[in-house]
Design an enzyme around this catalytic site. Structure first.
Site, PDB file in Angstrom:
ATOM      1  N   LYS A  22       8.470   2.176  11.436  1.00 50.26           N
ATOM      2  CA  LYS A  22       7.804   0.879  11.625  1.00 50.26           C
ATOM      3  C   LYS A  22       8.482  -0.199  10.779  1.00 50.26           C
ATOM      4  CE  LYS A  22       4.005   0.107   9.093  1.00 50.26           C
ATOM      5  NZ  LYS A  22       3.935  -1.113   8.266  1.00 50.26           N
ATOM      6  N   ASN A  23       8.773   0.145   9.522  1.00 53.47           N
ATOM      7  CA  ASN A  23       9.262  -0.885   8.595  1.00 53.47           C
ATOM      8  C   ASN A  23      10.732  -1.226   8.776  1.00 53.47           C
ATOM      9  OD1 ASN A  23       6.681  -0.989   7.713  1.00 53.47           O
ATOM     10  ND2 ASN A  23       7.043   0.037   5.755  1.00 53.47           N
ATOM     11  N   ARG A  92       1.542  -8.794   7.894  1.00 52.88           N
ATOM     12  CA  ARG A  92       2.375  -9.531   6.944  1.00 52.88           C
ATOM     13  C   ARG A  92       3.830  -9.599   7.385  1.00 52.88           C
ATOM     14  NH1 ARG A  92       2.746 -10.708   1.549  1.00 52.88           N
ATOM     15  NH2 ARG A  92       4.782 -10.297   0.627  1.00 52.88           N
ATOM     16  N   CYS A 116      -4.085  -8.698   1.185  1.00 49.68           N
ATOM     17  CA  CYS A 116      -4.719  -7.570   1.894  1.00 49.68           C
ATOM     18  C   CYS A 116      -5.302  -6.661   0.819  1.00 49.68           C
ATOM     19  CB  CYS A 116      -3.694  -6.845   2.767  1.00 49.68           C
ATOM     20  SG  CYS A 116      -2.471  -5.967   1.807  1.00 49.68           S
ATOM     21  N   ARG A 121      -0.149  -9.994  -2.753  1.00 49.49           N
ATOM     22  CA  ARG A 121       1.038 -10.033  -1.887  1.00 49.49           C
ATOM     23  C   ARG A 121       1.555 -11.468  -1.673  1.00 49.49           C
ATOM     24  NH1 ARG A 121       0.864  -5.475   2.577  1.00 49.49           N
ATOM     25  NH2 ARG A 121       3.086  -5.525   2.140  1.00 49.49           N
ATOM     26  N   PRO A 122       2.021 -12.090  -2.739  1.00 50.19           N
ATOM     27  CA  PRO A 122       2.559 -13.455  -2.624  1.00 50.19           C
ATOM     28  C   PRO A 122       3.871 -13.482  -1.831  1.00 50.19           C
ATOM     29  CG  PRO A 122       2.977 -12.554  -4.803  1.00 50.19           C
ATOM     30  CD  PRO A 122       2.114 -11.552  -4.099  1.00 50.19           C
ATOM     31  N   LEU A 125       8.960 -15.164  -3.547  1.00 45.00           N
ATOM     32  CA  LEU A 125      10.383 -14.796  -3.536  1.00 45.00           C
ATOM     33  C   LEU A 125      11.037 -15.167  -2.196  1.00 45.00           C
ATOM     34  CD1 LEU A 125      10.092 -11.329  -5.322  1.00 45.00           C
ATOM     35  CD2 LEU A 125      10.856 -13.505  -6.319  1.00 45.00           C
ATOM     36  N   ASP A 307       4.355   3.703  -0.655  1.00 42.54           N
ATOM     37  CA  ASP A 307       3.714   4.068   0.617  1.00 42.54           C
ATOM     38  C   ASP A 307       3.419   5.560   0.720  1.00 42.54           C
ATOM     39  OD1 ASP A 307       5.485   1.622   2.676  1.00 42.54           O
ATOM     40  OD2 ASP A 307       3.856   1.451   1.221  1.00 42.54           O
ATOM     41  N   ARG A 399      -1.950   1.292  12.910  1.00 39.33           N
ATOM     42  CA  ARG A 399      -0.930   0.273  12.630  1.00 39.33           C
ATOM     43  C   ARG A 399       0.415   0.933  12.384  1.00 39.33           C
ATOM     44  NH1 ARG A 399      -2.092  -4.182   8.335  1.00 39.33           N
ATOM     45  NH2 ARG A 399       0.050  -4.468   8.993  1.00 39.33           N
TER      46      ARG A 399
HETATM   47  C1  EPZ Z   1       7.228  -3.715   2.445  1.00 38.06           C
HETATM   48  O1  EPZ Z   1       6.273  -4.729   2.233  1.00 38.06           O
HETATM   49  C2  EPZ Z   1       6.554  -2.702   3.350  1.00 38.06           C
HETATM   50  N1  EPZ Z   1       6.169  -3.339   4.604  1.00 38.06           N
HETATM   51  C3  EPZ Z   1       5.318  -2.131   2.669  1.00 38.06           C
HETATM   52  O2  EPZ Z   1       4.812  -1.105   3.512  1.00 38.06           O
HETATM   53  C4  EPZ Z   1       5.734  -1.491   1.351  1.00 38.06           C
HETATM   54  O3  EPZ Z   1       4.583  -1.032   0.680  1.00 38.06           O
HETATM   55  C5  EPZ Z   1       6.463  -2.535   0.492  1.00 38.06           C
HETATM   56  O4  EPZ Z   1       7.585  -3.065   1.216  1.00 38.06           O
HETATM   57  C6  EPZ Z   1       6.985  -1.935  -0.804  1.00 38.06           C
HETATM   58  O5  EPZ Z   1       7.866  -0.891  -0.516  1.00 38.06           O
HETATM   59  C7  EPZ Z   1       7.106  -3.558   5.545  1.00 38.06           C
HETATM   60  O6  EPZ Z   1       8.274  -3.273   5.356  1.00 38.06           O
HETATM   61  C8  EPZ Z   1       6.636  -4.171   6.831  1.00 38.06           C
HETATM   62  P1  EPZ Z   1       7.516  -6.134  -1.231  1.00 38.06           P
HETATM   63  P2  EPZ Z   1       6.725  -6.091   1.459  1.00 38.06           P
HETATM   64  O7  EPZ Z   1       7.815  -7.567  -1.015  1.00 38.06           O
HETATM   65  O8  EPZ Z   1       8.140  -6.383   1.713  1.00 38.06           O
HETATM   66  C9  EPZ Z   1       5.726  -8.396  -4.883  1.00 38.06           C
HETATM   67  C10 EPZ Z   1       3.225   0.038   4.774  1.00 38.06           C
HETATM   68  O9  EPZ Z   1       2.308   0.754   4.390  1.00 38.06           O
HETATM   69  N2  EPZ Z   1       6.199  -9.635  -4.239  1.00 38.06           N
HETATM   70  O10 EPZ Z   1       8.670  -5.178  -1.344  1.00 38.06           O
HETATM   71  O11 EPZ Z   1       5.709  -7.118   1.771  1.00 38.06           O
HETATM   72  C11 EPZ Z   1       4.625  -7.694  -4.109  1.00 38.06           C
HETATM   73  O12 EPZ Z   1       3.355  -8.253  -4.415  1.00 38.06           O
HETATM   74  C12 EPZ Z   1       3.495  -1.272   4.081  1.00 38.06           C
HETATM   75  O13 EPZ Z   1       4.029   0.320   5.691  1.00 38.06           O
HETATM   76  C13 EPZ Z   1       6.153 -10.827  -4.944  1.00 38.06           C
HETATM   77  O14 EPZ Z   1       5.712 -10.873  -6.083  1.00 38.06           O
HETATM   78  O15 EPZ Z   1       6.567  -5.653  -0.057  1.00 38.06           O
HETATM   79  C14 EPZ Z   1       4.753  -6.285  -4.614  1.00 38.06           C
HETATM   80  O16 EPZ Z   1       4.095  -6.165  -5.842  1.00 38.06           O
HETATM   81  C15 EPZ Z   1       2.423  -1.585   3.060  1.00 38.06           C
HETATM   82  N3  EPZ Z   1       6.605 -11.967  -4.346  1.00 38.06           N
HETATM   83  C16 EPZ Z   1       6.272  -6.123  -4.817  1.00 38.06           C
HETATM   84  O17 EPZ Z   1       6.798  -7.450  -4.895  1.00 38.06           O
HETATM   85  C17 EPZ Z   1       7.115 -11.960  -3.074  1.00 38.06           C
HETATM   86  O18 EPZ Z   1       7.540 -13.030  -2.589  1.00 38.06           O
HETATM   87  C18 EPZ Z   1       6.989  -5.398  -3.682  1.00 38.06           C
HETATM   88  O19 EPZ Z   1       6.552  -5.981  -2.489  1.00 38.06           O
HETATM   89  C19 EPZ Z   1       7.162 -10.729  -2.374  1.00 38.06           C
HETATM   90  C20 EPZ Z   1       6.704  -9.585  -2.978  1.00 38.06           C
END
Ligand code: EPZ
Length: 420
Positions: A22-23, A92, A116, A121-122, A125, A307, A399
């Site tokens: 999915k991802n 998202r 969520c 989840r800001p 970045l 995950d 999902r």
């Molecule tokens: C991806 O989400 C995955 N989703 C998530 O999988 C996964 O948990 C996550 O990466 C971490 O591996 C998809 O790929 C569709 P991040 P993403 O940005 O990219 C913080 C599932 O179950 N952050 O890597 O949204 C954030 O809050 C889902 O399949 C900021 O601070 O996650 C987190 O603490 C759930 N600012 C950390 O970074 C930002 O602008 C990592 O989040 C973005 C993120």
């Protein structure tokens, strides 16, 4: 709404085939915005999130067909460059169209995704990276309103307080493909799904190096062409079924997996005493009675994936001894703790840590899914609990897991769907 009903106590036996990731699929679908030419994507899982992204692409003027695991995307009408709150708030990953829209059309109006249950989840970045490329982005009424004359390559540090960001790396990498000049992304995410997106962009004519490492270099090109691409196997689904075999003391063959994407999970499970035979595209999880407690900390790839945190917690909940699970990516990602405790688990939360004291037997109970991976953990617990477990709100599960109850039934689990 449907619920899943599980009669616990059956060992899983047989073979299961892993679906496409999915991802990896979601950002690759977003990448089709970067070209007007036809794009063909194979090994696509039928999921709620797949359908949500298809709806979004159609709202952006794309024609999308999805048959027998193959998605075909073609340009049908002018792009309105608008991603509605209703769609983005449900998933998202929709936010990943922002970079492609700015790069291709020089403008975009994309809803902020909102938080969520697993955390705030800001998207700071994402915005930092796109602004560094020259996008002018204002926040108006919950929408990112972006415009630019031309994107220009930049040297961007994209690390946040929780490390790298998967979708921010995707968003900025896609935008940089059409920027003028060279972009360097430092503290880039290294997940296999980011690599799959980069490989797909390279097929479109992008010039990318270093994907899979923390430093990605992108040399902008004038335009990108259509592509044909096959999605990598879902390493989280494969990890979930590995734990399903271990928790039921079953013996299963997991086909169409990529063990090279699962090293941290396999390493931890071997540390716990699991007997797993690793093939080039398969995993044979052999029944064994003695799993030991282990400590797990989630980290960005190649670290232990967040995950998989809920799923390994379910296994440790029935493993005698004390395990400490530390969540470093989403410190609040513990919605499953209360539900597992309702099934008789002994788990105590201490900030970003969960202290798990394994019990002999969980008992079936009505539980509620809260997010995708927590739902999977509750199903895993139900497989081994005494008696009947009902997991409600399983749209969370749908999902990200294709035909989960059919795949588990095929392995001998007693699991079926009922109306709420
Ligand atoms: C991806 O989400 C995955 N989703 C998530 O999988 C996964 O948990 C996550 O990466 C971490 O591996 C998809 O790929 C569709 P991040 P993403 O940005 O990219 C913080 C599932 O179950 N952050 O890597 O949204 C954030 O809050 C889902 O399949 C900021 O601070 O996650 C987190 O603490 C759930 N600012 C950390 O970074 C930002 O602008 C990592 O989040 C973005 C993120």
């Amino acid at each position: 709404m449907d619920k899943l009903v599980i009669e616990g106590g059956y060992k899983l036996k047989g073979e299961v085939t892993i679906s496409g990731a999915k991802n990896a699929l979601l950002p690759i679908l977003a990448a089709t915005v970067l070209t007007d030419e036809p794009c063909i994507i194979r090994h696509c899982p039928v999921l709620r999130d797949t359908n949500t992204m298809i709806k979004l692409l159609r709202s952006l003027g794309k024609a999308v067909e999805f048959n027998q695991g193959v998605i075909k995307v073609t340009s049908q009408s002018d792009c309105n460059c608008f991603a509605d709150y209703k769609l983005v708030s449900t998933m998202r990953a929709s936010f990943c169209v922002l970079g492609p829209l700015i790069a291709k059309y020089k403008k975009a109006r994309v809803s902020l995704p909102g938080g969520c249950v697993i955390g705030v989840r800001p998207v700071d970045l994402h915005l930092k990276g796109l602004r560094a490329l020259g996008a002018d982005i204002e926040i108006e009424e919950g929408y990112c309103v972006a415009k630019t004359k031309n994107l220009k390559g930049a040297h961007i540090y994209l690390g946040g307080e929780y490390g790298s960001s998967v979708l921010a790396t995707d968003n900025v990498m896609m935008a940089a493909c059409l920027a003028k000049g060279t972009t360097i992304i430092e503290a880039a995410a290294c997940e296999p799904e980011v690599v799959d997106l980069a490989e797909c962009l390279i097929k479109m004519g992008a010039r990318i190096r270093g994907h899979g490492t923390p430093i990605i270099e992108i040399e902008g090109v004038k335009r990108l062409k259509g592509f044909e691409h096959t999605i990598i196997p879902d390493r989280i689904e494969a990890g979930t079924f590995t734990i399903a075999a271990l928790i039921t003391k079953g013996d299963i063959l997991i086909k169409n997996a990529n063990p090279r994407h699962m090293m941290s999970v396999l390493d931890k499970l071997k540390e716990s005493g699991a007997k797993i035979q690793v093939g080039s595209q398969s995993l044979r999880v052999k029944a064994n009675s003695h799993i030991r407690p282990i400590n797990v900390t989630t980290l960005p790839y190649p670290g232990f994936p967040t995950d998989m945190q809920a799923q390994i917690m379910a296994l440790m909940a029935v493993t005698s001894g004390i395990s400490v699970i530390t969540e470093k990516i989403y410190p609040d990602r513990f919605m499953h703790v209360a539900e597992l405790n309702r099934m008789g688990a002994h788990i105590q939360r201490e900030g970003p840590h969960a202290i798990v004291e394994g019990v002999k037997q969980l008992s079936g109970a009505p539980v509620m899914a809260s997010d995708l991976r927590a739902s999977a953990a509750l199903v895993l617990a139900g497989l081994v609990a005494k008696g009947r477990t009902t997991v409600s709100r399983i749209y969370h599960l749908e999902r990200g897991y294709e035909n989960m109850e059919d795949k588990l039934s095929g392995l001998g689990a007693k699991i079926w769907r009922e109306k709420e």
